[in-house]
Design a protein around this motif. Structure first.
Motif, PDB file in Angstrom:
ATOM      1  N   LYS B  27     -18.400 -57.922  12.052  1.00  0.00           N
ATOM      2  CA  LYS B  27     -17.675 -56.928  11.275  1.00  0.00           C
ATOM      3  C   LYS B  27     -16.802 -56.032  12.132  1.00  0.00           C
ATOM      4  O   LYS B  27     -15.763 -55.544  11.681  1.00  0.00           O
ATOM      5  N   PHE B  34     -13.315 -54.944   6.264  1.00  0.00           N
ATOM      6  CA  PHE B  34     -14.652 -54.607   5.799  1.00  0.00           C
ATOM      7  C   PHE B  34     -14.605 -53.415   4.852  1.00  0.00           C
ATOM      8  O   PHE B  34     -15.293 -53.369   3.831  1.00  0.00           O
ATOM      9  N   ALA B  35     -13.773 -52.419   5.167  1.00  0.00           N
ATOM     10  CA  ALA B  35     -13.645 -51.245   4.292  1.00  0.00           C
ATOM     11  C   ALA B  35     -13.149 -51.646   2.918  1.00  0.00           C
ATOM     12  O   ALA B  35     -13.633 -51.150   1.896  1.00  0.00           O
ATOM     13  N   ILE B  38     -16.033 -53.236   1.011  1.00  0.00           N
ATOM     14  CA  ILE B  38     -16.946 -52.207   0.518  1.00  0.00           C
ATOM     15  C   ILE B  38     -16.357 -51.576  -0.729  1.00  0.00           C
ATOM     16  O   ILE B  38     -17.045 -51.312  -1.717  1.00  0.00           O
ATOM     17  N   ASN B  39     -15.047 -51.322  -0.690  1.00  0.00           N
ATOM     18  CA  ASN B  39     -14.354 -50.723  -1.818  1.00  0.00           C
ATOM     19  C   ASN B  39     -14.469 -51.580  -3.068  1.00  0.00           C
ATOM     20  O   ASN B  39     -14.615 -51.066  -4.172  1.00  0.00           O
ATOM     21  N   TYR B  41     -16.844 -53.291  -4.140  1.00  0.00           N
ATOM     22  CA  TYR B  41     -18.127 -53.197  -4.824  1.00  0.00           C
ATOM     23  C   TYR B  41     -18.164 -52.013  -5.792  1.00  0.00           C
ATOM     24  O   TYR B  41     -18.959 -51.977  -6.710  1.00  0.00           O
ATOM     25  N   THR B  49     -15.642 -44.886   1.762  1.00  0.00           N
ATOM     26  CA  THR B  49     -15.743 -46.274   2.220  1.00  0.00           C
ATOM     27  C   THR B  49     -15.481 -46.417   3.714  1.00  0.00           C
ATOM     28  O   THR B  49     -16.092 -47.253   4.370  1.00  0.00           O
ATOM     29  N   PHE B  52     -18.603 -45.600   5.858  1.00  0.00           N
ATOM     30  CA  PHE B  52     -19.564 -46.700   5.805  1.00  0.00           C
ATOM     31  C   PHE B  52     -19.081 -47.888   6.638  1.00  0.00           C
ATOM     32  O   PHE B  52     -19.852 -48.488   7.384  1.00  0.00           O
ATOM     33  N   ALA B  53     -17.780 -48.180   6.550  1.00  0.00           N
ATOM     34  CA  ALA B  53     -17.243 -49.322   7.301  1.00  0.00           C
ATOM     35  C   ALA B  53     -17.365 -49.083   8.804  1.00  0.00           C
ATOM     36  O   ALA B  53     -17.513 -50.025   9.576  1.00  0.00           O
ATOM     37  N   ILE B  56     -21.833 -48.902   9.442  1.00  0.00           N
ATOM     38  CA  ILE B  56     -22.734 -50.016   9.115  1.00  0.00           C
ATOM     39  C   ILE B  56     -22.762 -51.133  10.158  1.00  0.00           C
ATOM     40  O   ILE B  56     -23.843 -51.597  10.525  1.00  0.00           O
ATOM     41  N   ALA B  90     -26.563 -54.134  -3.586  1.00  0.00           N
ATOM     42  CA  ALA B  90     -25.115 -54.274  -3.740  1.00  0.00           C
ATOM     43  C   ALA B  90     -24.749 -55.662  -4.268  1.00  0.00           C
ATOM     44  O   ALA B  90     -23.939 -55.801  -5.189  1.00  0.00           O
ATOM     45  N   GLY B 104     -18.745 -59.931   2.352  1.00  0.00           N
ATOM     46  CA  GLY B 104     -18.632 -58.969   3.446  1.00  0.00           C
ATOM     47  C   GLY B 104     -19.827 -59.022   4.355  1.00  0.00           C
ATOM     48  O   GLY B 104     -19.949 -58.234   5.282  1.00  0.00           O
TER      49      GLY B 104
END
Lengths: 183, 144
Positions: B27, B34-35, B38-39, B41, B49, B52-53, B56, B90, B104
């Motif tokens: 990642k 990746f961001a 995440i968005n 979801y 986001t 978190f990106a 994580i 998720a 992801g």
């Protein structure tokens, strides 16, 4: 009860929580450092819902719509979709399945259902490729608009926008709509 | 000396550790991608986001190393359990809502969609994470 290893005896916390916090702290620090050192430079606080996003407050001129569009698909919000719609510069394209349009569609929109795209692209025969096009479908989770936008771009349409709020947002705001079957 | 159960748990622990380490490393190459995933979801406000990106992948790397080497293992199994639970939630959520998105799981580069196979995979990982957390938590308590 085991309270962490010797170095942290002062803190009265279970070992797994303490070690867990160390791991989290490490990840936050290294993550942020890496973000900047690697050149990614993601802003910690994100200000737009998607990438390649821009918005207008007032009716844009044709030159506004074509001047800033870059290679990737551009996303716009409800406000921007409304002012573009008012300006009359853009053709709106509905990517939803044909049946969905019975309940309404954005006023003046052309229907090109993504599930039947090969047959329906003829709807745009009369539209020059430097006309701005706004594609939409149901709403934020619908990918048909994004996929249709890619198809249009590959056909040569240079100024393609995706209105990601879609039909749901437009209708909920009471903006101008058409229906297929007039009462 | 070491029971069969303990060997089995060690294997699970290391396997999960390797998976997490690979996932994290895959990642960090594309944080932007990746961001965006995440968005997709739609589980957290879009403003968050990026944070978190950023965090994580390194959380996965850290927990992965912890599980493989045994360093800070109590923290590793604990955060690992949280991570696998969040991923399971998720994937289940996206699957149930019919959201069409890349998983992801191994970065934006590998094309893995959220589908039934992913769901079963996530469930398996979660079960493994629960097993190792409980095992090492119990052993921790018995030793005191």
């Amino acid at each position: 009860m085991l309270y962490g290893n010797n170095a942290f005896r002062i803190l009265p916390m279970p070992g797994f929580v303490k070690e867990g916090l160390i791991i989290i702290l490490f990840s936050v620090v290294v993550g942020i450092a890496y973000n900047y050192l690697s050149g990614n430079n993601l802003p910690l606080w994100r200000s737009t819902p998607v990438k390649n996003f821009f918005s207008f407050n007032e009716e844009p001129k044709y030159s506004d719509l074509v001047s800033r569009v870059i290679k990737d698909t551009v996303f716009i919000d409800l406000q921007t979709a409304k002012v573009i719609h008012d300006s009359g510069w853009a053709v709106f394209v509905d990517a939803r399945p044909q049946d969905d349009l019975r309940y309404g569609f954005i006023k003046g929109a052309v229907s090109i259902p993504y599930n039947d795209v090969e047959n329906r692209l003829t709807e745009l025969l009369h539209v020059p490729v430097d006309t701005p096009v706004v594609v939409y479908c149901d709403g934020a989770e619908c990918n048909a608009s994004i996929k249709l936008a890619s198809v249009l771009e590959s056909m040569g349409y240079r100024y393609v926008f995706v209105f990601f709020g879609g039909w749901n947002e437009w209708q909920n705001s009471g903006l101008p709509v058409d229906t297929l079957y007039k009462q | 000396m070491k029971s069969k159960t303990e060997y089995a748990l060690i294997v699970i622990r290391i396997v999960l550790g390797v998976i997490l380490l690979v996932a994290g490393l895959s990642k960090v190459g594309d944080l932007n991608g990746f961001a965006e995933i995440i968005n997709n979801y739609h589980l957290i406000p879009y403003q968050l986001t990026n944070i978190f990106a950023i965090v994580i992948p390194w959380l996965e790397i850290a927990v992965g190393i912890s599980l493989i080497t045994g360093f800070l293992l109590r923290g590793g199994t604990f955060i690992g359990l949280i991570l696998f639970f969040v991923f399971f939630f998720a994937v289940s959520w996206a699957y149930a809502r019919g959201i069409d998105t890349e998983c992801g799981c191994f970065g934006a580069l590998l094309n893995q969609k959220v589908n039934l196979i992913k769901l079963i995979e996530s469930t398996g990982y979660l079960i493994g994470a629960v097993l190792i957390f409980v095992f090492y938590w119990r052993r921790d308590h018995e030793q005191s």
